[in-house]
Write an enzyme that holds these catalytic residues in place. Structure first.
Site, mmCIF file in Angstrom:
data_model
loop_
_atom_site.group_PDB
_atom_site.id
_atom_site.type_symbol
_atom_site.label_atom_id
_atom_site.label_comp_id
_atom_site.label_asym_id
_atom_site.label_seq_id
_atom_site.Cartn_x
_atom_site.Cartn_y
_atom_site.Cartn_z
ATOM 1 N N GLU A 137 -5.918 1.693 2.028
ATOM 2 C CA GLU A 137 -6.561 1.387 0.752
ATOM 3 C C GLU A 137 -8.070 1.213 0.944
ATOM 4 O O GLU A 137 -8.522 0.620 1.927
ATOM 5 C CB GLU A 137 -5.940 0.087 0.229
ATOM 6 C CG GLU A 137 -6.492 -0.461 -1.064
ATOM 7 C CD GLU A 137 -5.824 -1.782 -1.444
ATOM 8 O OE1 GLU A 137 -6.044 -2.237 -2.574
ATOM 9 O OE2 GLU A 137 -5.081 -2.360 -0.604
ATOM 10 N N LYS A 156 -4.333 2.124 -8.876
ATOM 11 C CA LYS A 156 -3.532 0.929 -8.600
ATOM 12 C C LYS A 156 -3.242 0.165 -9.891
ATOM 13 O O LYS A 156 -4.150 -0.185 -10.653
ATOM 14 C CB LYS A 156 -4.292 0.036 -7.606
ATOM 15 C CG LYS A 156 -3.514 -1.168 -7.105
ATOM 16 C CD LYS A 156 -4.322 -1.899 -6.035
ATOM 17 C CE LYS A 156 -3.556 -3.055 -5.432
ATOM 18 N NZ LYS A 156 -4.337 -3.735 -4.372
ATOM 19 N N CYS A 164 -0.732 -1.024 -2.058
ATOM 20 C CA CYS A 164 -0.699 -2.425 -1.638
ATOM 21 C C CYS A 164 0.172 -3.310 -2.539
ATOM 22 O O CYS A 164 1.391 -3.211 -2.512
ATOM 23 C CB CYS A 164 -2.128 -2.947 -1.526
ATOM 24 S SG CYS A 164 -2.285 -4.439 -0.506
#
Length: 288
Positions: free
Chosen positions: A51, A122, A155
């Site tokens: 990330e 995300k 994540c």
């Protein structure tokens, strides 16, 4: 779901565990390129990076984050990764700070030998990411590749089972996860980090392969835990978890067709068709 579903097949996947440095975009790009080259030399066809690996993670201000972010796909990082993917004939999934006007997204790009394929923004922002980034607005896209269908999460998205389930329902065989995992409170010694446990559970409950590329190091007093891992569609690690401290590349040769066949557990049970939508109802309605 796309009208055409490619035949899933064997592919070597590499997860790159590296240490980006906040603010050093050129240095981070150069380090990523070295790792991508090394993975390609070992035969990797699909390469996953952490990330925000172009910018670093711990920003001091939104202004700093904006200055380090790039346009997609016209920014220098995407252009460099596209040139690498074309020359090495590989596919790359990597985290990048995306700028769209003055709006920032924590994004993962998907790039192949023919150039830019798409991106994932995300959905679930962690801690101070909420100061810098806007939550994703592209849903959970799934991309056709010659060896199967590939989705993306980033994540903290892995804490929400709906993300993996949406990928599976769209026919994903594999989810690639660029990540910057941090220590969780009350982690018992000797146990897998919670992130790895959640990855294993999600892979098992959806019959998905999941490939997580984490970072290492300490950035502006924030530690990262490493432990990059590739999990098979039964939920078991087949590469990693890697070290918590050292840069590394982990590899796995996967037959992605197994993700489709192993969703049927026995004569009576199939993980996706057994879902009881009539009972679950409208999740949104339950929260009002």
């Amino acid at each position: 779901m796309a009208a055409h579903i490619p035949s899933a097949g064997s592919v070597k996947i590499a997860c790159i565990q590296m240490e980006p440095h906040v603010g050093d975009v050129a240095g981070n790009r150069a380090a990523a390129a070295r790792f991508i080259e090394a993975a390609a030399r070992q035969g990797a066809r699909l390469i996953v990076l952490p990330e925000l690996c172009n910018s670093g993670y711990v920003f001091r201000s939104r202004e700093e984050a904006l200055a380090l972010a790039e346009d997609i796909p016209a920014g220098p990082t995407c252009l460099e990764w596209s040139a690498l993917a074309r020359r090495l004939e590989v596919y790359i999934v990597a985290g990048i700070a995306e700028r769209e006007g003055t709006v920032l997204y924590n994004t993962a790009v998907v790039i192949g030998p023919d150039g830019y394929i798409g991106k994932y923004r995300k959905l679930h922002l962690w801690n101070e990411e909420n100061i810098y980034f806007t939550p994703g607005n592209l849903g959970v896209p799934v991309f056709d590749m010659p060896f199967g269908r590939v989705g993306v999460a980033v994540c903290y998205d892995g804490w929400f089972p709906e993300v993996y389930r949406l990928g599976a329902l769209q026919g994903a065989d594999l989810i690639c996860v660029p990540t910057n995992w941090v220590p969780m409170p009350d982690q018992p010694p000797g146990q897998h980090p919670m992130a790895v446990t959640l990855t294993m559970a999600s892979a098992h409950s959806n019959a998905l392969f999941i490939a997580c590329a984490d970072r290492v190091g300490v950035e502006r007093d924030q530690a990262f835990i490493g432990r990059s891992v590739i999990v098979n569609c039964g939920g078991w690690p087949v590469a990693g978890p890697a070290s918590q401290d050292n840069e590394a590349i982990i590899y796995a040769d996967l037959d992605l067709s197994e993700a489709r066949s192993k969703r049927r557990l026995n004569e009576f049970n199939q993980l996706l068709s057994d879902r009881r939508g009539d009972v679950y109802g409208d999740y949104e309605a339950l929260t009002k």
